[in-house]
Design a protein around this motif. Structure first.
Motif, mmCIF file in Angstrom:
data_model
loop_
_atom_site.group_PDB
_atom_site.id
_atom_site.type_symbol
_atom_site.label_atom_id
_atom_site.label_comp_id
_atom_site.label_asym_id
_atom_site.label_seq_id
_atom_site.Cartn_x
_atom_site.Cartn_y
_atom_site.Cartn_z
ATOM 1 N N ALA A 239 84.666 65.760 92.536
ATOM 2 C CA ALA A 239 83.513 66.576 91.957
ATOM 3 C C ALA A 239 82.617 65.982 91.019
ATOM 4 C CB ALA A 239 84.221 67.863 91.173
ATOM 5 N N ALA A 240 83.164 64.933 90.068
ATOM 6 C CA ALA A 240 82.103 64.365 89.390
ATOM 7 C C ALA A 240 81.235 63.412 89.997
ATOM 8 C CB ALA A 240 82.846 63.659 88.179
ATOM 9 N N VAL A 241 81.814 62.577 91.176
ATOM 10 C CA VAL A 241 80.853 61.812 91.734
ATOM 11 C C VAL A 241 79.844 62.575 92.563
ATOM 12 C CG1 VAL A 241 80.726 60.266 93.793
ATOM 13 C CG2 VAL A 241 82.586 59.918 92.057
ATOM 14 N N VAL A 242 80.301 63.567 93.331
ATOM 15 C CA VAL A 242 79.287 64.596 93.939
ATOM 16 C C VAL A 242 78.266 65.008 93.153
ATOM 17 C CG1 VAL A 242 79.032 66.718 95.333
ATOM 18 C CG2 VAL A 242 81.044 65.252 95.901
ATOM 19 N N LEU A 243 78.419 65.541 91.578
ATOM 20 C CA LEU A 243 77.583 65.712 90.697
ATOM 21 C C LEU A 243 76.535 64.869 90.413
ATOM 22 C CD1 LEU A 243 76.602 68.334 88.827
ATOM 23 C CD2 LEU A 243 78.180 67.357 87.140
ATOM 24 N N LEU A 244 76.959 63.685 90.208
ATOM 25 C CA LEU A 244 76.258 62.541 89.812
ATOM 26 C C LEU A 244 75.195 62.198 91.049
ATOM 27 C CD1 LEU A 244 78.591 60.108 87.817
ATOM 28 C CD2 LEU A 244 76.426 61.475 86.827
ATOM 29 N N SER A 245 75.864 62.111 92.274
ATOM 30 C CA SER A 245 75.148 61.840 93.481
ATOM 31 C C SER A 245 73.791 62.659 93.534
ATOM 32 C CB SER A 245 75.971 61.737 94.691
ATOM 33 O OG SER A 245 76.231 63.194 95.138
ATOM 34 N N GLY A 246 73.854 64.002 93.150
ATOM 35 C CA GLY A 246 72.566 64.729 93.315
ATOM 36 C C GLY A 246 71.659 64.460 92.218
ATOM 37 N N CYS A 247 71.916 63.606 91.212
ATOM 38 C CA CYS A 247 70.823 63.236 90.290
ATOM 39 C C CYS A 247 69.536 62.382 90.923
ATOM 40 C CB CYS A 247 71.502 62.347 89.041
ATOM 41 S SG CYS A 247 72.625 63.226 88.179
ATOM 42 N N SER A 248 68.671 62.404 90.127
ATOM 43 C CA SER A 248 67.329 61.975 90.917
ATOM 44 C C SER A 248 66.482 61.311 89.656
ATOM 45 C CB SER A 248 66.439 63.022 91.779
ATOM 46 O OG SER A 248 65.390 62.400 91.992
ATOM 47 N N PRO A 249 65.794 60.317 89.845
ATOM 48 C CA PRO A 249 64.840 59.606 88.985
ATOM 49 C C PRO A 249 63.662 60.313 88.666
ATOM 50 C CG PRO A 249 64.693 58.334 90.793
ATOM 51 C CD PRO A 249 65.975 59.213 90.875
ATOM 52 N N LEU A 250 63.371 61.293 89.547
ATOM 53 C CA LEU A 250 62.194 61.952 89.778
ATOM 54 C C LEU A 250 62.492 63.642 89.128
ATOM 55 C CD1 LEU A 250 60.498 60.945 93.140
ATOM 56 C CD2 LEU A 250 60.059 60.140 90.761
ATOM 57 N N ASP A 251 63.465 63.888 88.622
ATOM 58 C CA ASP A 251 63.864 65.309 88.250
ATOM 59 C C ASP A 251 63.257 65.547 87.089
ATOM 60 O OD1 ASP A 251 65.623 67.612 87.238
ATOM 61 O OD2 ASP A 251 66.331 67.337 89.414
ATOM 62 N N GLU A 252 62.956 66.834 86.754
ATOM 63 C CA GLU A 252 62.472 67.056 85.494
ATOM 64 C C GLU A 252 63.165 67.001 84.460
ATOM 65 O OE1 GLU A 252 59.203 67.534 84.537
ATOM 66 O OE2 GLU A 252 58.533 67.403 86.577
ATOM 67 N N SER A 253 64.823 67.245 84.676
ATOM 68 C CA SER A 253 65.585 67.398 83.717
ATOM 69 C C SER A 253 66.237 65.985 83.383
ATOM 70 C CB SER A 253 66.950 68.128 84.356
ATOM 71 O OG SER A 253 68.202 67.998 83.407
ATOM 72 N N GLU A 254 66.112 65.754 81.954
ATOM 73 C CA GLU A 254 66.613 64.488 81.482
ATOM 74 C C GLU A 254 68.037 64.170 81.869
ATOM 75 O OE1 GLU A 254 66.278 61.599 77.416
ATOM 76 O OE2 GLU A 254 65.922 63.826 77.332
ATOM 77 N N LEU A 255 68.839 65.187 81.682
ATOM 78 C CA LEU A 255 70.365 65.127 82.141
ATOM 79 C C LEU A 255 70.362 64.721 83.744
ATOM 80 C CD1 LEU A 255 73.237 65.617 81.341
ATOM 81 C CD2 LEU A 255 72.980 67.938 82.095
ATOM 82 N N LYS A 256 69.496 65.258 84.428
ATOM 83 C CA LYS A 256 69.675 64.916 85.897
ATOM 84 C C LYS A 256 69.343 63.383 86.153
ATOM 85 C CE LYS A 256 70.014 69.453 87.989
ATOM 86 N NZ LYS A 256 69.564 70.393 88.895
ATOM 87 N N ARG A 257 68.299 62.980 85.279
ATOM 88 C CA ARG A 257 67.782 61.600 85.530
ATOM 89 C C ARG A 257 68.923 60.591 84.575
ATOM 90 N NH1 ARG A 257 63.092 63.875 83.335
ATOM 91 N NH2 ARG A 257 63.216 62.414 81.691
ATOM 92 N N LEU A 258 69.893 61.164 84.177
ATOM 93 C CA LEU A 258 70.758 60.250 83.411
ATOM 94 C C LEU A 258 70.249 59.344 82.194
ATOM 95 C CD1 LEU A 258 72.993 59.017 86.388
ATOM 96 C CD2 LEU A 258 73.354 60.832 84.958
ATOM 97 N N ALA A 259 69.191 60.028 81.304
ATOM 98 C CA ALA A 259 68.517 59.731 80.339
ATOM 99 C C ALA A 259 67.651 58.703 80.432
ATOM 100 C CB ALA A 259 69.490 59.175 79.446
ATOM 101 N N LEU A 260 67.162 58.491 81.923
ATOM 102 C CA LEU A 260 66.177 57.355 82.141
ATOM 103 C C LEU A 260 64.687 58.291 82.102
ATOM 104 C CD1 LEU A 260 67.473 55.339 84.937
ATOM 105 C CD2 LEU A 260 67.163 54.597 82.536
ATOM 106 N N PRO A 261 63.597 57.789 81.913
ATOM 107 C CA PRO A 261 62.281 58.234 81.987
ATOM 108 C C PRO A 261 62.190 58.651 83.538
ATOM 109 C CG PRO A 261 61.910 56.034 81.759
ATOM 110 C CD PRO A 261 63.433 56.238 81.311
ATOM 111 N N ILE A 262 61.228 59.498 83.864
ATOM 112 C CA ILE A 262 60.748 59.910 85.362
ATOM 113 C C ILE A 262 60.146 58.393 85.891
ATOM 114 C CG2 ILE A 262 59.344 61.274 86.552
ATOM 115 C CD1 ILE A 262 59.191 63.369 84.671
ATOM 116 N N ALA A 263 60.663 58.170 86.858
ATOM 117 C CA ALA A 263 60.233 56.882 87.449
ATOM 118 C C ALA A 263 58.745 57.002 87.813
ATOM 119 C CB ALA A 263 61.035 56.706 88.930
ATOM 120 N N GLY A 264 58.043 55.685 88.048
ATOM 121 C CA GLY A 264 56.815 55.505 88.143
ATOM 122 C C GLY A 264 56.409 54.289 88.890
#
Length: 286
Positions: free
Chosen positions: A21-46
Motif C-alpha cells: 500500500a505504501a509503495v502504491v501510494l508513493l507511485s502516485g506522486c508526481s513532480p508536477l503536482d501542486e501538493s508539496e507532499l505529493k512532490r515529496l518536498a521537491l519544487p515543481i519540476a521545470g
C-alpha cells in the motif's frame, strides 16, 4: 508441568500489505503536482532533466520506507515474540558467532548501496546527455560574490554579446526561453562555485582556471525561480543568489534588445566587476 503457550507467527501478510500500500501510494506522486507532499518536498519540476532525478528521488523514498517498515517491525516483533513467559526459567537462547546471520546483515547494506549507486550513475548519465546544436548558449561566470550571464547570441543582437549582471545587493537576472534548449558554459575567475536552480533538479560546479564545465537543458515551465550557489565559496556565499525568468521566445528576444540598448554589451569575466558586497562600509569585496 507448566504448559507454555504456543507462539503465533508474525503477520507477514499484514506486513506485506502495508508495504504494498505504501509503495502504491508513493507511485502516485508526481513532480508536477501542486501538493508539496505529493512532490515529496521537491519544487515543481521545470526542465527536461527533471524526470531522471525525480525517479531516483522516488526510488530512494520507496527504499527508505521499505527499510524503515521492516526494521521497525523487527524492533517490535523481537521483544513480543521472545518475551519471558510465565513458567519459563530463562529467556531465549542467545545467538553469537552465527555466520549466516552475520553474512546477511553485511551483504544486505552492500546490496542496497550498490543498487543506489547503479541508479545514481544511470540518472547522471541521462541528465548529462549533450544536445547537438542547442538553440542558445549562455556563459555563466560565478565570482566572489556575484553572477554574470553572457548571452552568446550575436545573431539576435546585431553581432554584439550582451550580459546580465548583479551583486549581493541587486540580484542579477537570468532570462531563458521556454521549450528551447540552452547550453550553459560555466567558468569562474577565483574559487569553486556551483550553479543551481532547484526547479531544474540540476546543479553543476563552476571551476576556476582552464577546467570549464558545461551542460545542456531545456526549461519547460514558464515562471520566475531563485537560483543560488550550492558550493561554500566564502563569507558571502549565502548571498550568491540570482533570479531565473523562464519566458516566451518573444520576451526573451525583447530582453536581449533591452540589454543592448542599455549598453550592457561585452563579455565580463568577473574579476574587475566582483568587488561590491552589500552591507560593508566601502562596498568592496576585498
Amino acid at each position: 508441568m507448566v504448559q507454555v503457550s504456543e507462539r503465533r507467527p508474525v503477520g507477514r501478510k499484514k506486513l506485506a500489505a502495508i508495504l504494498a500500500a505504501a509503495v502504491v501510494l508513493l507511485s502516485g506522486c508526481s513532480p508536477l503536482d501542486e501538493s508539496e507532499l505529493k512532490r515529496l518536498a521537491l519544487p515543481i519540476a521545470g526542465s527536461d532533466r527533471s524526470e531522471p532525478m525525480w525517479h531516483l528521488w522516488l526510488g530512494a523514498w520507496i527504499t527508505t520506507l521499505v527499510v524503515f517498515v521492516v526494521v521497525f517491525a523487527l524492533i517490535l516483533y523481537a521483544p513480543i515474540r521472545y518475551r519471558r513467559r510465565r513458567g519459563e526459567e530463562a529467556g531465549p537462547s542467545q545467538i553469537r558467532y552465527n555466520l549466516p546471520i552475520e553474512v546477511l546483515y553485511t551483504i544486505t547494506p552492500v546490496m542496497i548501496v550498490s543498487v543506489f549507486f547503479f541508479h545514481t550513475v544511470q540518472a547522471q548519465s541521462t541528465m548529462l546527455e549533450d544536445v547537438e546544436n542547442p538553440d542558445h548558449t549562455i556563459e555563466v561566470v560565478g565570482s566572489k560574490w556575484q553572477w554574470t550571464f553572457n548571452y552568446l547570441e550575436p545573431e539576435a543582437t546585431d553581432g554584439e554579446t550582451v550580459y546580465d549582471q548583479g551583486d549581493t545587493e541587486h540580484l542579477p537576472d537570468l532570462y531563458l526561453p521556454v521549450n528551447e534548449s540552452v547550453e550553459f558554459q560555466l567558468t569562474s575567475p577565483d574559487v569553486i562555485h556551483s550553479f543551481w536552480v532547484p526547479e531544474f533538479y540540476f546543479k553543476m560546479d563552476v571551476f576556476p582556471g582552464s577546467q570549464d564545465n558545461s551542460f545542456t537543458m531545456t526549461p519547460n515551465r514558464e515562471g520566475t525561480f531563485t537560483g543560488r550557489c550550492a558550493e561554500f565559496c566564502g563569507i558571502y556565499h549565502t548571498r550568491m543568489l540570482f533570479n531565473v525568468h523562464v519566458v516566451s521566445r518573444d520576451e526573451y528576444d525583447a530582453h536581449l534588445e533591452e540589454l543592448e540598448e542599455a549598453g550592457q554589451i561585452g563579455r565580463p569575466q568577473g574579476p574587475s566587476e566582483a568587488t561590491k558586497i552589500a552591507g560593508t562600509p566601502d562596498d568592496r569585496g576585498e
